[in-house]
Design a protein around this motif. Structure first.
Motif, PDB file in Angstrom:
ATOM      1  N   ALA A 133      35.408 -38.157 -28.494  1.00 38.95           N
ATOM      2  CA  ALA A 133      35.585 -38.896 -29.743  1.00 38.95           C
ATOM      3  C   ALA A 133      35.511 -40.398 -29.508  1.00 38.95           C
ATOM      4  CB  ALA A 133      36.916 -38.521 -30.391  1.00 38.95           C
ATOM      5  N   LEU A 142      27.533 -36.443 -32.401  1.00 43.22           N
ATOM      6  CA  LEU A 142      28.587 -35.895 -31.542  1.00 43.22           C
ATOM      7  C   LEU A 142      27.984 -35.049 -30.414  1.00 43.22           C
ATOM      8  CD1 LEU A 142      31.159 -34.853 -34.304  1.00 43.22           C
ATOM      9  CD2 LEU A 142      31.387 -36.750 -32.683  1.00 43.22           C
ATOM     10  N   ASP A 175      39.683 -38.483 -33.235  1.00 39.39           N
ATOM     11  CA  ASP A 175      39.675 -37.182 -32.568  1.00 39.39           C
ATOM     12  C   ASP A 175      39.423 -36.035 -33.547  1.00 39.39           C
ATOM     13  OD1 ASP A 175      40.441 -38.853 -30.555  1.00 39.39           O
ATOM     14  OD2 ASP A 175      42.310 -37.810 -30.069  1.00 39.39           O
ATOM     15  N   LEU A 202      35.849 -34.349 -34.869  1.00 43.73           N
ATOM     16  CA  LEU A 202      35.097 -33.296 -34.183  1.00 43.73           C
ATOM     17  C   LEU A 202      35.338 -31.939 -34.825  1.00 43.73           C
ATOM     18  CD1 LEU A 202      35.124 -35.653 -32.054  1.00 43.73           C
ATOM     19  CD2 LEU A 202      35.029 -33.860 -30.313  1.00 43.73           C
ATOM     20  N   TYR A 203      36.559 -31.711 -35.315  1.00 43.91           N
ATOM     21  CA  TYR A 203      36.884 -30.395 -35.865  1.00 43.91           C
ATOM     22  C   TYR A 203      36.352 -30.213 -37.286  1.00 43.91           C
ATOM     23  CZ  TYR A 203      39.848 -30.232 -31.774  1.00 43.91           C
ATOM     24  OH  TYR A 203      40.295 -30.250 -30.473  1.00 43.91           O
ATOM     25  N   LEU A 246      31.405 -27.372 -29.280  1.00 43.58           N
ATOM     26  CA  LEU A 246      30.713 -28.650 -29.135  1.00 43.58           C
ATOM     27  C   LEU A 246      30.030 -28.755 -27.780  1.00 43.58           C
ATOM     28  CD1 LEU A 246      29.883 -31.543 -29.742  1.00 43.58           C
ATOM     29  CD2 LEU A 246      32.234 -32.262 -29.187  1.00 43.58           C
ATOM     30  N   LYS A 273      36.453 -27.465 -28.999  1.00 45.78           N
ATOM     31  CA  LYS A 273      35.717 -28.227 -27.991  1.00 45.78           C
ATOM     32  C   LYS A 273      34.641 -27.371 -27.330  1.00 45.78           C
ATOM     33  CE  LYS A 273      37.260 -28.883 -23.798  1.00 45.78           C
ATOM     34  NZ  LYS A 273      38.022 -29.321 -22.596  1.00 45.78           N
ATOM     35  N   VAL A 288      38.442 -33.698 -25.767  1.00 45.95           N
ATOM     36  CA  VAL A 288      38.048 -34.061 -27.124  1.00 45.95           C
ATOM     37  C   VAL A 288      38.238 -35.557 -27.342  1.00 45.95           C
ATOM     38  CG1 VAL A 288      38.709 -33.834 -29.553  1.00 45.95           C
ATOM     39  CG2 VAL A 288      38.455 -31.787 -28.132  1.00 45.95           C
ATOM     40  N   ARG A 303      27.052 -34.872 -36.884  1.00 46.12           N
ATOM     41  CA  ARG A 303      27.113 -33.712 -35.986  1.00 46.12           C
ATOM     42  C   ARG A 303      26.160 -33.898 -34.802  1.00 46.12           C
ATOM     43  NH1 ARG A 303      25.310 -28.592 -34.664  1.00 46.12           N
ATOM     44  NH2 ARG A 303      26.945 -26.999 -34.550  1.00 46.12           N
TER      45      ARG A 303
END
Length: 206
Positions: A43, A21, A50, A53-54, A63, A60, A39, A18
């Protein structure tokens, strides 16, 4: 970071991935702004698929809000210490505060301007508490301390003073960013601004 290394991070500790990212998105924001940042681009730069991230962010916007907060905190940490109340002169101290405010806004406002078309990101950023104290709050505390020490007029309007100095920072930076904005031949002189300001709020000798 390669996909293999990112996968190792994911397997070992989700919090590491996390933070990776967020750091990647922060770097991209600082380098190219938020307009058009996807995204997929984040990524790829992070070396993950991709969909990863979720697993850590609802969308998005969440983030990028976290990345913007990380950027603002990093800029704050990179600035030199500010003078304490009661040291040297009020004029010298406020000049240092204004110079820091200008540096801070020059590093942060260009990134925020690039996100104006994405208000959801700015709303989530505003709702998240930063790790570093806001420069505006530090400035206000400094002014109140100086007034308590008797180095500013007892009836000085310190809220207005803070607003003036923050406004100067906004004007100096935004004028160079917004289309059709005013252009100056030279940057604002912090010392000149403070001298002018203290004519209104200072004691006879400052």
């Amino acid at each position: 970071m390669s996909p293999r290394k990112a996968a190792v991070l994911r397997d070992r500790d989700d919090s590491d991935l996390r933070e990776h990212l967020i750091a990647t998105a922060e770097r991209l924001l600082a380098e190219q702004g938020g307009a058009g940042l996807t995204v997929r681009a984040i990524a790829r730069a992070a070396g993950v698929a991709d969909g990863v991230l979720y697993n850590h962010f609802a969308d998005k916007e969440e983030l990028l809000a976290a990345a913007l907060r990380a950027h603002v905190d990093a800029v704050h940490r990179g600035l030199p210490p500010l003078p304490a109340p009661g040291t040297t002169s009020v004029a010298d101290n406020l000049t240092a505060y204004l110079q820091q405010g200008l540096a801070l806004h020059r590093a942060i406002l260009p990134v925020m301007v690039g996100l104006l078309a994405q208000p959801a990101i700015l709303a989530k950023f505003g709702a998240a508490q930063g790790r570093e104290r806001d420069w505006r709050d530090v400035l206000a505390d400094y002014l109140h301390a100086e007034r308590d020490l008797g180095r500013l007029a007892p009836d000085a309007d310190l809220d207005a003073t803070v607003t003036i100095l923050v406004g100067i920072c906004h004007d100096e930076v935004l004028a160079a960013l917004l289309p059709g904005g005013a252009r100056r031949t030279s940057p604002v002189s912090a010392a000149s601004v403070i001298t002018t300001l203290l004519t209104g709020i200072g004691m006879e000798s400052f």
